[in-house]
Enzyme design. Sequence first.
Site, PDB file in Angstrom:
ATOM      1  N   HIS A 173       0.831  -1.205   0.000  1.00 35.93           N
ATOM      2  CA  HIS A 173       0.000   0.000   0.000  1.00 35.93           C
ATOM      3  C   HIS A 173       0.863   1.251   0.000  1.00 35.93           C
ATOM      4  O   HIS A 173       0.611   2.202  -0.722  1.00 35.93           O
ATOM      5  CB  HIS A 173      -0.936  -0.014   1.210  1.00 35.93           C
ATOM      6  N   HIS A 194      -4.935   5.881  -5.900  1.00 35.55           N
ATOM      7  CA  HIS A 194      -6.120   6.483  -5.280  1.00 35.55           C
ATOM      8  C   HIS A 194      -6.651   7.640  -6.117  1.00 35.55           C
ATOM      9  O   HIS A 194      -6.001   8.107  -7.027  1.00 35.55           O
ATOM     10  CB  HIS A 194      -5.790   6.982  -3.870  1.00 35.55           C
ATOM     11  N   HIS A 203      -7.502  -2.126  -5.045  1.00 38.57           N
ATOM     12  CA  HIS A 203      -7.718  -2.678  -3.699  1.00 38.57           C
ATOM     13  C   HIS A 203      -8.380  -4.047  -3.749  1.00 38.57           C
ATOM     14  O   HIS A 203      -8.154  -4.881  -2.878  1.00 38.57           O
ATOM     15  CB  HIS A 203      -8.514  -1.694  -2.847  1.00 38.57           C
ATOM     16  N   HIS A 321     -15.158   5.779   2.716  1.00 42.22           N
ATOM     17  CA  HIS A 321     -13.815   5.182   2.757  1.00 42.22           C
ATOM     18  C   HIS A 321     -12.810   6.072   3.497  1.00 42.22           C
ATOM     19  O   HIS A 321     -12.123   5.634   4.406  1.00 42.22           O
ATOM     20  CB  HIS A 321     -13.327   4.897   1.333  1.00 42.22           C
ATOM     21  N   HIS A 325     -10.765   5.680   7.486  1.00 37.02           N
ATOM     22  CA  HIS A 325      -9.319   5.844   7.691  1.00 37.02           C
ATOM     23  C   HIS A 325      -9.052   6.876   8.789  1.00 37.02           C
ATOM     24  O   HIS A 325      -8.240   6.656   9.688  1.00 37.02           O
ATOM     25  CB  HIS A 325      -8.646   6.324   6.399  1.00 37.02           C
ATOM     26  N   PHE A 342      -1.844   6.817   4.202  1.00 38.76           N
ATOM     27  CA  PHE A 342      -1.734   5.715   3.257  1.00 38.76           C
ATOM     28  C   PHE A 342      -0.483   4.866   3.449  1.00 38.76           C
ATOM     29  O   PHE A 342      -0.508   3.660   3.289  1.00 38.76           O
ATOM     30  CB  PHE A 342      -1.779   6.226   1.816  1.00 38.76           C
ATOM     31  N   HIS A 355     -11.396  -2.409   4.045  1.00 34.12           N
ATOM     32  CA  HIS A 355     -11.437  -2.440   2.587  1.00 34.12           C
ATOM     33  C   HIS A 355     -12.271  -3.588   2.033  1.00 34.12           C
ATOM     34  O   HIS A 355     -12.738  -3.518   0.904  1.00 34.12           O
ATOM     35  CB  HIS A 355     -10.028  -2.409   1.991  1.00 34.12           C
TER      36      HIS A 355
HETATM   37 CU1  C2O Z   1      -5.484   2.500  -0.495  1.00 32.68          CU
HETATM   38 CU2  C2O Z   1      -8.168   2.937   1.964  1.00 32.68          CU
HETATM   39  O1  C2O Z   1      -6.692   3.078   0.897  1.00 32.68           O
END
Ligand code: C2O
Length: 580
Positions: A173, A194, A203, A321, A325, A342, A355
């Site tokens: 990642h 992203h 992902h 999303h 995070h 990230f 995810h």
């Molecule tokens: Cu690649 Cu939720 O991030």
Amino acid sequence: MASLNLPSATPSAPSRRPSHPLFPKPTNFLTTATRTHRLRICATAQNENSPVETSQGNVDRRNMLLGLGSLYGAANLISTPAASANPVQPPQLDKCSTATNLNTGEKLDVNCCPPIIDRIVDYRLPPVFQMKARPSAHRVSPEYIFKYNMAIDRMKRLPADDPRNFMQQANIHCAYCNGAYDQPGQGGLDLQVHNSWLFFPFHRWYLYFYERILGKLIGNPTFALPFWNWDNPKGMTIPPMFLDPKAAIYDSKRNQDSLRAVVDLGMTGNKDPLQVVANNLTIMYSEMIRGNADVYDFMGQPYREGTAVNPGPGSSERGSHTAIHVFVGDPREPSGEDLGNFYSAGRDALFYCHHANVDRMWTLWQYFLPSNKVPDKRITDPDFLNASFLFYDENAQLVRVTVKDCLDNLRMGYDFERVDLPWLDYRPPPQTAKARITRTASTAPRADTLFPLTLDRVARFQVPKAKKGKADELLVLENITVDTTKFLKFDVFVNDEDDNALELDKAAYAGTYAQVPHKTANRKATTTIRLKLTDLYDDMDIADDDSIVVTLVPRHQGPGVVIGGIKIIENPPKATAASP
Ligand code: C2O
């Protein structure tokens, strides 16, 4: 009350919202492993007897599950429009460089480059003999938790240079998301998965191999990752199994205030848990259904070879999303580690659980949302279908995968446990009276006098509609220049001058921009978002007005966002964006 133990029984609706229960009648559909072309949706009271056809290909999917059919795959999708460039190429692993510190722009001490293996194999999806069922993380059994922890523990104990090792997996990642790779042959342009149409496919592949590695480590090829069901009130807390400090899936770098709190998808800071749940369901409805006019609004904007980073995140990526995070990331850490940045997100096992639900959103959107709500669900552009990535599979073999092979989760051999979708009908109640007052009383300046606008406080202005009278229109915020190293978020409201910005469950809420901090070449990126206004016009009875009053409410502190311009356009007729 700062936190809430969500009841497992359905609570009654708050009395102030009688017409719009907090927990509507449970919906009752899901992925099933045998779904074939004509999926039936028996979702809600209102359409329970009217099956809805999805936009899937006209092929019996059971063949594909066995790996026999290639009809519905890439072959018949690629026929459409001419590429305007080329698909993004996989990175050159030998050119991987150290990632950069997100706050200072300096090199991080982390080297997130993978071990290099010369031989790359083009990956072929294996035939599916038994479907894996990803379970809801709040509902798993003690046996499941035991096995899951055993698998993660073994992953952590692999040699540090084994590409399947826990940290190596986390670094995937970091490498794809923090500027460690350049786009091959593009003069130092970052490769970034992203904020574009690569978000869901990248992902999905990432989790696919992660899951296979875990399965292999415990000798259980049908092991399936859990999904954090944060779109359902029953799943709106961190799944309890992640809170056991002795568990392999535990991570100490999390926001201590979030451990038992209701997830705040709106990041409004509202402290009333019932209101937060209502906000969350509204956000889900908005990002899955109401705010999207075409496939790119949901998936993210096109990102091709040579495209600069961040062409535009899809509604789900920038909404729920991002919020998760930020909700979990630890504010005591310098850059919100682990989940809040990230480069470090993959170091918390909860990342993959989060995810898995993001991935589930893609599946729900593709196969289960009524197609009258979201007409075009496929991207047929070859630059999308042929974009490719590199991963290590469960045998530590380096493989090249393409987007076109990951469009169908069943073909990839996994499905999701069935759970209710309480947001599916969560359309906010009409707000006509208030909107009418607003439109006559507004003294807000015209937008063109304010832009470009540095958004460090609430901004309110008038924007002319594209067309007077009933119209299908989109609000476009363009040339949004963001500092990529910061958490940034703002909400967009229409004709909502006097209202409470801590509440999102109202017709005036039009959508959100938000980003997880990450590094790009010069810390800056320019992006665009579009918000569909059609339903909002109806709910507020403002279709016939000449202009609307837009309010932008930042949820971050300080500068970091400059919005170049704002305008309303007519929703292009279906097909303009992507078809021949
Ligand atoms: Cu690649 Cu939720 O991030």
